[in-house]
Write an enzyme that holds these catalytic residues in place. Structure first.
Site, PDB file in Angstrom:
ATOM      1  N   ASP A   8       0.856  -1.186   0.000  1.00 31.93           N
ATOM      2  CA  ASP A   8       0.000   0.000   0.000  1.00 31.93           C
ATOM      3  C   ASP A   8       0.890   1.234   0.000  1.00 31.93           C
ATOM      4  O   ASP A   8       1.692   1.429   0.920  1.00 31.93           O
ATOM      5  CB  ASP A   8      -0.911  -0.015   1.227  1.00 31.93           C
ATOM      6  CG  ASP A   8      -1.983   1.051   1.181  1.00 31.93           C
ATOM      7  OD1 ASP A   8      -2.222   1.612   0.092  1.00 31.93           O
ATOM      8  OD2 ASP A   8      -2.588   1.328   2.230  1.00 31.93           O
ATOM      9  N   ASP A 103      -2.955   2.511  -6.046  1.00 26.28           N
ATOM     10  CA  ASP A 103      -1.920   2.597  -5.022  1.00 26.28           C
ATOM     11  C   ASP A 103      -1.801   1.382  -4.115  1.00 26.28           C
ATOM     12  O   ASP A 103      -1.099   1.434  -3.101  1.00 26.28           O
ATOM     13  CB  ASP A 103      -2.124   3.854  -4.175  1.00 26.28           C
ATOM     14  CG  ASP A 103      -3.454   3.858  -3.442  1.00 26.28           C
ATOM     15  OD1 ASP A 103      -4.301   2.999  -3.748  1.00 26.28           O
ATOM     16  OD2 ASP A 103      -3.653   4.723  -2.572  1.00 26.28           O
ATOM     17  N   GLU A 104      -2.470   0.280  -4.447  1.00 20.13           N
ATOM     18  CA  GLU A 104      -2.318  -0.904  -3.604  1.00 20.13           C
ATOM     19  C   GLU A 104      -2.569  -2.176  -4.406  1.00 20.13           C
ATOM     20  O   GLU A 104      -3.271  -2.165  -5.412  1.00 20.13           O
ATOM     21  CB  GLU A 104      -3.249  -0.853  -2.391  1.00 20.13           C
ATOM     22  CG  GLU A 104      -4.720  -0.831  -2.729  1.00 20.13           C
ATOM     23  CD  GLU A 104      -5.605  -0.895  -1.488  1.00 20.13           C
ATOM     24  OE1 GLU A 104      -5.251  -1.633  -0.539  1.00 20.13           O
ATOM     25  OE2 GLU A 104      -6.652  -0.223  -1.481  1.00 20.13           O
TER      26      GLU A 104
END
Length: 352
Positions: A8, A103-104
């Site tokens: 993350d 983003d993860e």
């Protein structure tokens, strides 16, 4: 035994803006709409969070909490470019990569030959390489299943690593708040609290039959999670069929103004979620759903070329005209087209 990593990025959008604009260094920064335009915070950095600012907060409220907050307009093309660089790093270590947003992502490194097969070392190497190539930090969690890996990635933020060893899982879960469990939101958390269940250890003491009687299929799911059972696989080729948001009201609502305000809040929330998913331009349908005080679920949908607010309001009005009972749940969502669903040695002392 599986080895799952959840990576993350730390304050991804805000971190990119600070990296690209040195004048923002050490300042509280929020990415999102301006306060005067009824904007909403997409994300903010840790300097802003110290003042109580957080994602999904109205920008006007954020400005009141932090008068020196610097607002930056989102630049999705730039964020997508950085996300692609990061995903290439993931694929250097395993092909089993399941992106959740820009983003993860989850990674299954069970059979990866890299770093002598150690998921801990792979996670360390990935985070270091992300920093070396993008000057951005990431946090990672390592465990034997998805839900524990995701919880672990948030444990030592920012730029942190948390490893939950197989022999430590039960002790770790014992004191874990039930609200941390995957799929347990505010409503479910409140119901469990009403049963004097605050931790997974307390949840373990409840018989399966009682949980099923109380929560249906979700009861079995909770029974398994609090025992560390999460068989969900990392799905590298799956693509989203839809994206949705919903809210359950503490008190049923009926007045049109109240309903309209709640729907517009959901539109803002869905818009932010679509930004994270990164393929809003592929929307083909929108829909609205309501659950009345009689627990009856009704849905209306229509073809759409984007997130059309007027169309969502029209669909909602159609539902209200047909089902005028007080509303306990309101949700909206979008669907993607059918074609989019198809794209897609020497003995060493090695840690888990």
């Amino acid at each position: 035994m599986r080895k799952i990593i959840h990576v993350d990025m730390d304050c991804f959008y805000a971190a990119i803006e600070q990296r690209d604009d040195p004048s923002l260094a050490n300042l509280p920064v929020a990415v999102g709409g301006r306060p005067h335009s009824r904007g909403v915070i997409a994300t903010c950095n840790y300097e802003a969070r110290r003042f109580g600012v957080h994602s999904a907060m109205p920008s006007a409220q954020a400005a009141r909490l932090c008068p020196d907050l610097v607002f930056v307009k989102p630049s999705m093309s730039k964020y997508k470019d950085e996300s692609q660089k990061i995903r290439k790093i993931f694929h250097q270590y395993t092909e089993l990569v399941e992106p959740l947003s820009l983003d993860e992502a989850y990674l299954d490194t069970t059979d990866s030959p890299h770093c002598h097969g150690s998921a801990t070392w792979i996670a360390q190497a990935i985070c270091q390489e992300i920093f070396d190539k993008t000057n951005l930090t990431a946090s990672a969690g390592v465990a034997t299943c998805k839900f524990l890996a995701k919880i672990a990635s948030d444990w030592n933020k920012p730029a942190g690593l948390k490893v939950i060893l197989p022999e430590e899982e039960m002790d770790f879960i014992e004191t874990l708040p039930v609200k941390k469990l995957h799929g347990v939101g505010k409503v479910m958390s409140a119901k469990l609290e009403a049963m004097d269940i605050l931790t997974c250890g307390e949840l373990r003491k409840v018989e399966l039959k009682l949980l099923i009687n109380k929560f249906g299929k979700t009861g079995k799911y909770l029974f398994d999670l609090c025992r560390g059972i999460d068989p969900r696989k990392v799905k590298p080729h799956s693509s989203r069929k839809s994206v949705s948001v919903e809210t359950t009201f503490e008190e049923n609502i009926s007045r049109w103004d109240d309903c309209e305000n709640q729907l517009l809040k959901l539109v803002s929330s869905l818009s932010r979620r679509l930004e994270r998913v990164g393929n809003a331009e592929q929307i083909r349908k929108v829909y609205v759903k309501i659950k009345t005080d009689k627990f009856r679920l009704h849905t209306a949908e229509s073809i759409s070329q984007g997130l059309d607010v007027k169309l969502l309001l029209a669909l909602f009005k159609r539902l209200r005209d047909q089902y005028p009972d007080p509303i306990r749940l309101l949700g909206i969502g979008i669907r993607f087209p059918e074609k989019n669903r198809q794209k897609m040695s020497r003995q060493l002392n090695i840690p888990f």
